[in-house]
Design a protein around this motif. Sequence first.
Motif, PDB file in Angstrom:
ATOM      1  N   SER A  47      16.542  38.549  38.976  1.00  0.00           N
ATOM      2  CA  SER A  47      16.265  37.918  37.688  1.00  0.00           C
ATOM      3  C   SER A  47      16.337  38.876  36.512  1.00  0.00           C
ATOM      4  O   SER A  47      16.360  38.432  35.360  1.00  0.00           O
ATOM      5  N   ASN A  49      17.467  40.834  33.516  1.00  0.00           N
ATOM      6  CA  ASN A  49      18.601  40.469  32.664  1.00  0.00           C
ATOM      7  C   ASN A  49      18.685  41.388  31.443  1.00  0.00           C
ATOM      8  O   ASN A  49      18.908  40.935  30.329  1.00  0.00           O
ATOM      9  N   ALA A  52      23.046  42.436  32.500  1.00  0.00           N
ATOM     10  CA  ALA A  52      23.515  41.180  33.078  1.00  0.00           C
ATOM     11  C   ALA A  52      22.779  41.018  34.400  1.00  0.00           C
ATOM     12  O   ALA A  52      22.474  42.006  35.068  1.00  0.00           O
ATOM     13  N   ARG A  53      22.495  39.791  34.774  1.00  0.00           N
ATOM     14  CA  ARG A  53      21.795  39.582  36.040  1.00  0.00           C
ATOM     15  C   ARG A  53      22.635  40.098  37.197  1.00  0.00           C
ATOM     16  O   ARG A  53      23.859  40.024  37.194  1.00  0.00           O
ATOM     17  N   SER A  54      21.938  40.605  38.210  1.00  0.00           N
ATOM     18  CA  SER A  54      22.581  41.384  39.261  1.00  0.00           C
ATOM     19  C   SER A  54      23.719  40.648  39.947  1.00  0.00           C
ATOM     20  O   SER A  54      24.744  41.248  40.274  1.00  0.00           O
ATOM     21  N   TYR A  56      25.918  38.715  38.880  1.00  0.00           N
ATOM     22  CA  TYR A  56      27.181  38.686  38.143  1.00  0.00           C
ATOM     23  C   TYR A  56      27.956  39.998  38.279  1.00  0.00           C
ATOM     24  O   TYR A  56      29.176  40.023  38.096  1.00  0.00           O
ATOM     25  N   PHE A 182      18.186  29.552  35.043  1.00  0.00           N
ATOM     26  CA  PHE A 182      17.895  30.361  36.221  1.00  0.00           C
ATOM     27  C   PHE A 182      16.835  29.703  37.095  1.00  0.00           C
ATOM     28  O   PHE A 182      16.377  30.280  38.069  1.00  0.00           O
ATOM     29  N   THR A 288      25.658  47.306  40.298  1.00  0.00           N
ATOM     30  CA  THR A 288      24.267  46.895  40.274  1.00  0.00           C
ATOM     31  C   THR A 288      23.498  47.643  41.362  1.00  0.00           C
ATOM     32  O   THR A 288      24.071  47.994  42.402  1.00  0.00           O
ATOM     33  N   LYS A 341      21.797  48.249  28.207  1.00  0.00           N
ATOM     34  CA  LYS A 341      21.081  47.108  27.628  1.00  0.00           C
ATOM     35  C   LYS A 341      22.029  46.349  26.715  1.00  0.00           C
ATOM     36  O   LYS A 341      22.689  46.933  25.854  1.00  0.00           O
ATOM     37  N   GLN A 379      30.727  41.102  28.273  1.00  0.00           N
ATOM     38  CA  GLN A 379      29.488  40.458  27.835  1.00  0.00           C
ATOM     39  C   GLN A 379      29.578  39.925  26.404  1.00  0.00           C
ATOM     40  O   GLN A 379      28.578  39.478  25.840  1.00  0.00           O
TER      41      GLN A 379
END
Length: 419
Positions: A47, A49, A52-54, A56, A182, A288, A341, A379
């Motif tokens: 979760s 973020n 980017a969330r893991s 992805y 989510f 990640t 970030k 992104q």
Amino acid sequence: MTENLSSAQARRMALAAQGFTRSRPASVSARHVHRVMDRLGVLQIDSVNVFARSHYLPLFSRLGSYDPALLDRIFLSRTTHYVEYLAHEATFIPVEDWPLWQFRMDDFRRRWSDGDSWMSANARTLRWVQDELRTRGPLRPADLREDAPRERGTWWDWDDVKVALEHMWRTGDVAISGRRGFERTYALAEQVIPDGIRSQKIPRADAIRELVRRAARSSGVATQADLADYYRLRDRAAVSQAIAELVDAGELVPVAVRGWERAGRAVPSWRHRDAVLPRRVDAAAVLTPFDPVVWFRDRALRVFELDYRIEIYVPADRRRYGYYSLPVLVGDRIVARVDLKADRAASTLRVQSAWWEPQARPEDAAAIAIELALAASWQGLEHVSVSGWGDAADSLHRALSALGGTTVARHLHPRENGG
């Protein structure tokens, strides 16, 4: 006979098994996503973020820039190809693999069958949730809360409805039918998993052997601990038996890897019979922390000399590398880690810290800069800003500035100002 491999050969073999020797496509389609999933077997969900969330990131690491909405359509809407289960931690798995996890579901059920368990003490809530799902179909926890018993649970202050759903998901009575944003949507397993799949019965030993085989294929070359961790298989005896049977069948080949040693002796290892040994690896990728390449920290240290720890839960003044530093792969080496970030209000990718690993070379900065510029574009961010925290920060700032086409700035990290 035991084959001999150098540590560099094992490293390249591991990266090839994970898809890092394939060229990135000019345009990413669902076919490419399914191909990556076939190699990985699972896609871990997280979760956090900040950038980017893991889940992805492994696709970005292997395929390059792609539309995140493609992942949403394939994985997060009501699923036809993938479903969620605890196949490592919480992961997406192919829906046809559901029967492979019946042994784990049965283990949860046995663990919680005694009279002192939460499930035994809350049988009324469990029955009520099952009846609601049967009558109303897939629901979010929020859809159930208004009418649910209001007693509070003990898991992170979730209410009893949420705890009931999580228990029934682990035992296989409930499946996750998709996500809105989510937030998970839950349904009875028969409402999600096709009958022809759900009715399959795979004996425990057969399931574990199949999972060890898949772990070996996804790892290229691995120790027993590596093979067990890939799908978090806790039954060491069953994993040992599976390895022996796969060796007898010719699917696993014993190898000795120079540098993979313990107490002066080679750690027993195996390669999958289809593992490819490339002459070189030309990849560059931001990973990640939950990428299969590095998610098992013992393997990351052994294969890549990466001594890695996520510092999310470390107090800010004690962090060495940053809140959520990401390993960076160049060639067949992990050469750096960067704490990224996404500052969406400023349309800026902030490189909050950047650190070299011992395997880094001076020319690696250019490759990392290209990946960071690509990450910003992926992104939808227009700028990149680099702080001065970390021994790689100045080199990356210069390399990014030399790229052209990307607005590059410096920013002061609170750590640099005593914060």
